[in-house]
Design a protein around this motif. Sequence first.
Motif, PDB file in Angstrom:
ATOM      1  N   ARG A 209      31.683  22.340  42.457  1.00 26.10           N
ATOM      2  CA  ARG A 209      32.236  21.276  43.090  1.00 26.10           C
ATOM      3  C   ARG A 209      31.107  20.277  43.625  1.00 26.10           C
ATOM      4  O   ARG A 209      31.266  19.070  43.246  1.00 26.10           O
ATOM      5  CB  ARG A 209      33.180  21.453  44.239  1.00 26.10           C
ATOM      6  N   ASP A 210      30.075  20.512  44.104  1.00 24.13           N
ATOM      7  CA  ASP A 210      29.075  19.544  44.304  1.00 24.13           C
ATOM      8  C   ASP A 210      27.656  20.063  43.530  1.00 24.13           C
ATOM      9  O   ASP A 210      27.047  20.759  43.789  1.00 24.13           O
ATOM     10  CB  ASP A 210      28.851  19.814  45.732  1.00 24.13           C
ATOM     11  N   THR A 211      27.434  19.155  42.600  1.00 21.19           N
ATOM     12  CA  THR A 211      26.142  19.365  41.679  1.00 21.19           C
ATOM     13  C   THR A 211      25.196  18.734  42.061  1.00 21.19           C
ATOM     14  O   THR A 211      24.004  19.018  41.821  1.00 21.19           O
ATOM     15  CB  THR A 211      26.371  18.714  40.363  1.00 21.19           C
ATOM     16  N   GLN A 212      25.267  17.553  43.162  1.00 27.93           N
ATOM     17  CA  GLN A 212      24.337  16.770  43.578  1.00 27.93           C
ATOM     18  C   GLN A 212      23.443  16.921  44.800  1.00 27.93           C
ATOM     19  O   GLN A 212      22.596  16.367  45.099  1.00 27.93           O
ATOM     20  CB  GLN A 212      24.799  15.212  43.755  1.00 27.93           C
ATOM     21  N   CYS A 213      24.031  18.111  45.596  1.00 24.20           N
ATOM     22  CA  CYS A 213      23.265  18.437  46.595  1.00 24.20           C
ATOM     23  C   CYS A 213      21.961  18.671  46.459  1.00 24.20           C
ATOM     24  O   CYS A 213      21.601  19.698  45.398  1.00 24.20           O
ATOM     25  CB  CYS A 213      23.824  19.414  47.395  1.00 24.20           C
ATOM     26  N   GLY A 214      20.788  18.143  46.963  1.00 24.58           N
ATOM     27  CA  GLY A 214      19.534  18.337  46.626  1.00 24.58           C
ATOM     28  C   GLY A 214      18.740  19.969  46.962  1.00 24.58           C
ATOM     29  O   GLY A 214      17.627  19.882  47.358  1.00 24.58           O
ATOM     30  N   PHE A 215      19.810  20.938  47.623  1.00 21.54           N
ATOM     31  CA  PHE A 215      19.208  21.989  48.211  1.00 21.54           C
ATOM     32  C   PHE A 215      19.667  23.139  47.190  1.00 21.54           C
ATOM     33  O   PHE A 215      20.589  23.648  47.191  1.00 21.54           O
ATOM     34  CB  PHE A 215      19.729  22.272  49.501  1.00 21.54           C
ATOM     35  N   LYS A 216      18.859  23.505  46.327  1.00 23.57           N
ATOM     36  CA  LYS A 216      18.898  24.484  45.144  1.00 23.57           C
ATOM     37  C   LYS A 216      17.872  25.646  45.170  1.00 23.57           C
ATOM     38  O   LYS A 216      16.760  25.320  45.137  1.00 23.57           O
ATOM     39  CB  LYS A 216      19.250  23.822  43.840  1.00 23.57           C
ATOM     40  N   LEU A 217      18.180  26.706  45.108  1.00 19.24           N
ATOM     41  CA  LEU A 217      17.305  27.874  44.859  1.00 19.24           C
ATOM     42  C   LEU A 217      17.301  28.590  43.841  1.00 19.24           C
ATOM     43  O   LEU A 217      18.432  28.995  43.320  1.00 19.24           O
ATOM     44  CB  LEU A 217      17.680  29.043  46.193  1.00 19.24           C
ATOM     45  N   LEU A 218      16.260  28.718  42.979  1.00 20.97           N
ATOM     46  CA  LEU A 218      16.278  29.335  41.604  1.00 20.97           C
ATOM     47  C   LEU A 218      15.396  30.438  41.722  1.00 20.97           C
ATOM     48  O   LEU A 218      14.242  30.640  42.353  1.00 20.97           O
ATOM     49  CB  LEU A 218      15.754  28.221  40.552  1.00 20.97           C
ATOM     50  N   THR A 219      15.634  31.536  40.822  1.00 22.23           N
ATOM     51  CA  THR A 219      14.529  32.398  40.577  1.00 22.23           C
ATOM     52  C   THR A 219      13.442  31.876  39.626  1.00 22.23           C
ATOM     53  O   THR A 219      13.853  30.961  38.962  1.00 22.23           O
ATOM     54  CB  THR A 219      15.386  33.772  39.814  1.00 22.23           C
ATOM     55  N   ARG A 220      12.334  32.526  39.615  1.00 24.50           N
ATOM     56  CA  ARG A 220      11.184  31.868  38.833  1.00 24.50           C
ATOM     57  C   ARG A 220      11.597  31.956  37.486  1.00 24.50           C
ATOM     58  O   ARG A 220      11.462  30.929  36.589  1.00 24.50           O
ATOM     59  CB  ARG A 220      10.018  32.629  39.164  1.00 24.50           C
ATOM     60  N   LYS A 221      12.422  33.057  36.710  1.00 27.93           N
ATOM     61  CA  LYS A 221      12.403  33.003  35.267  1.00 27.93           C
ATOM     62  C   LYS A 221      13.816  32.071  35.325  1.00 27.93           C
ATOM     63  O   LYS A 221      13.637  31.358  34.150  1.00 27.93           O
ATOM     64  CB  LYS A 221      13.065  34.366  35.056  1.00 27.93           C
ATOM     65  N   ALA A 222      14.652  31.915  36.217  1.00 25.88           N
ATOM     66  CA  ALA A 222      15.607  30.788  35.756  1.00 25.88           C
ATOM     67  C   ALA A 222      15.065  29.434  35.844  1.00 25.88           C
ATOM     68  O   ALA A 222      15.482  28.354  34.965  1.00 25.88           O
ATOM     69  CB  ALA A 222      16.900  30.917  36.898  1.00 25.88           C
ATOM     70  N   ALA A 223      14.018  28.962  36.909  1.00 26.86           N
ATOM     71  CA  ALA A 223      13.362  27.721  36.835  1.00 26.86           C
ATOM     72  C   ALA A 223      12.775  27.419  35.339  1.00 26.86           C
ATOM     73  O   ALA A 223      12.820  26.294  34.792  1.00 26.86           O
ATOM     74  CB  ALA A 223      12.585  27.873  37.943  1.00 26.86           C
ATOM     75  N   GLU A 224      12.113  28.651  34.928  1.00 25.21           N
ATOM     76  CA  GLU A 224      11.230  28.505  33.644  1.00 25.21           C
ATOM     77  C   GLU A 224      12.110  28.226  32.434  1.00 25.21           C
ATOM     78  O   GLU A 224      11.943  27.268  31.561  1.00 25.21           O
ATOM     79  CB  GLU A 224      10.499  29.635  33.352  1.00 25.21           C
ATOM     80  N   GLU A 225      13.209  28.905  32.344  1.00 21.97           N
ATOM     81  CA  GLU A 225      14.362  28.754  31.446  1.00 21.97           C
ATOM     82  C   GLU A 225      15.002  27.309  31.374  1.00 21.97           C
ATOM     83  O   GLU A 225      15.225  26.732  30.308  1.00 21.97           O
ATOM     84  CB  GLU A 225      15.279  29.742  31.258  1.00 21.97           C
ATOM     85  N   THR A 226      15.419  26.849  32.553  1.00 21.13           N
ATOM     86  CA  THR A 226      16.135  25.622  32.541  1.00 21.13           C
ATOM     87  C   THR A 226      15.266  24.400  32.455  1.00 21.13           C
ATOM     88  O   THR A 226      15.744  23.238  32.016  1.00 21.13           O
ATOM     89  CB  THR A 226      17.103  25.548  33.770  1.00 21.13           C
ATOM     90  N   PHE A 227      14.264  24.232  33.350  1.00 19.24           N
ATOM     91  CA  PHE A 227      13.362  22.966  33.598  1.00 19.24           C
ATOM     92  C   PHE A 227      12.742  23.028  32.059  1.00 19.24           C
ATOM     93  O   PHE A 227      12.222  21.616  31.902  1.00 19.24           O
ATOM     94  CB  PHE A 227      12.323  23.274  34.762  1.00 19.24           C
TER      95      PHE A 227
END
Length: 300
Positions: A209-227
């Motif tokens: 519902r809220d994609t723009q909240c700037g408070f997001k927590l990612l696992t290291r592997k998820a951050a690598e794959e998405t960014f």
Amino acid sequence: VCVIAHVTAVRMPAFLRHDEEKFFLTAGGKEPAPSIYDPATRELSVVVPSYNEEDRLPLMMDEALDYLEKRQKQDPSFTYEVIVVDDGSKDQTKEVALKYSKKYGSDKVRVLPLVKNRGKGGAVRMGVFSSRGEKILMADADGATKFPDIEKVEEGLKNLQPLPNGMGISCGSRAHLEKDSIAKRSYFRTLLMYGFHFLVWFLCVKEIRDTQCGFKLLTRKAAEETFTTLHIERWAFDVELLYIAQRLKIPIAEVAVNWTEIEGSKLVPFWSWLQMGRDLLFIRLRYMTGAWKLETRKYN
């Protein structure tokens, strides 16, 4: 529009890292930045994108570091770092961040200055690629979300277990505050907000519902794959990030957090929404036509 979106698309995200951006600034000089591909050596990395934030950054840093230091005293095994990414600021943002680095040590507070302004998404990506944490938290420099709410997004990530290939994302959400915020906004801004939410739902992301909240927590592997797949570097990068995550079947949690509107936003109501609307359309069309593909590239 499909043809224009396809023809003008860059096949893979351009990622140029200037020589000066390969180092953190410290009180005594410079320190080489690590890579997202290195094994994690901290439990938590906090990435704070900052553009002309000399006035708002201290409040956020005071609250964040007070919480993190207390948590570390209670649990000595807990390790963290805060990476302030100075996104080509024209004020004293870098100097303000360096004061915290000097006070807490460059191993805990790290300052990454960018040669020129890349946009919020570009700044977050640079911080993520230079992080050491097993979990990576995106946090806005204005401190609009209370930092202790990290425990809520951590709980959201925990509830996603077991994580496929160690990948998961937990998003802070302000959706529960929508009715109160509408009462304080003008009709025009409310109309823009509903229009943006509709475009996000219709074109890209339906479950969050809220994609723009700037408070997001990612696992290291998820951050690598998405960014490493991310193309958008401005305001709509959150939407593409979640769109990629859904396409890769990375589980996503949405957790209600406390949020207070802080004066000094860099978002220009009409033009920023117009730019985001264009980016949303291009996200959908470029992935749909194959101009952008879900492929990752290892950055040097």
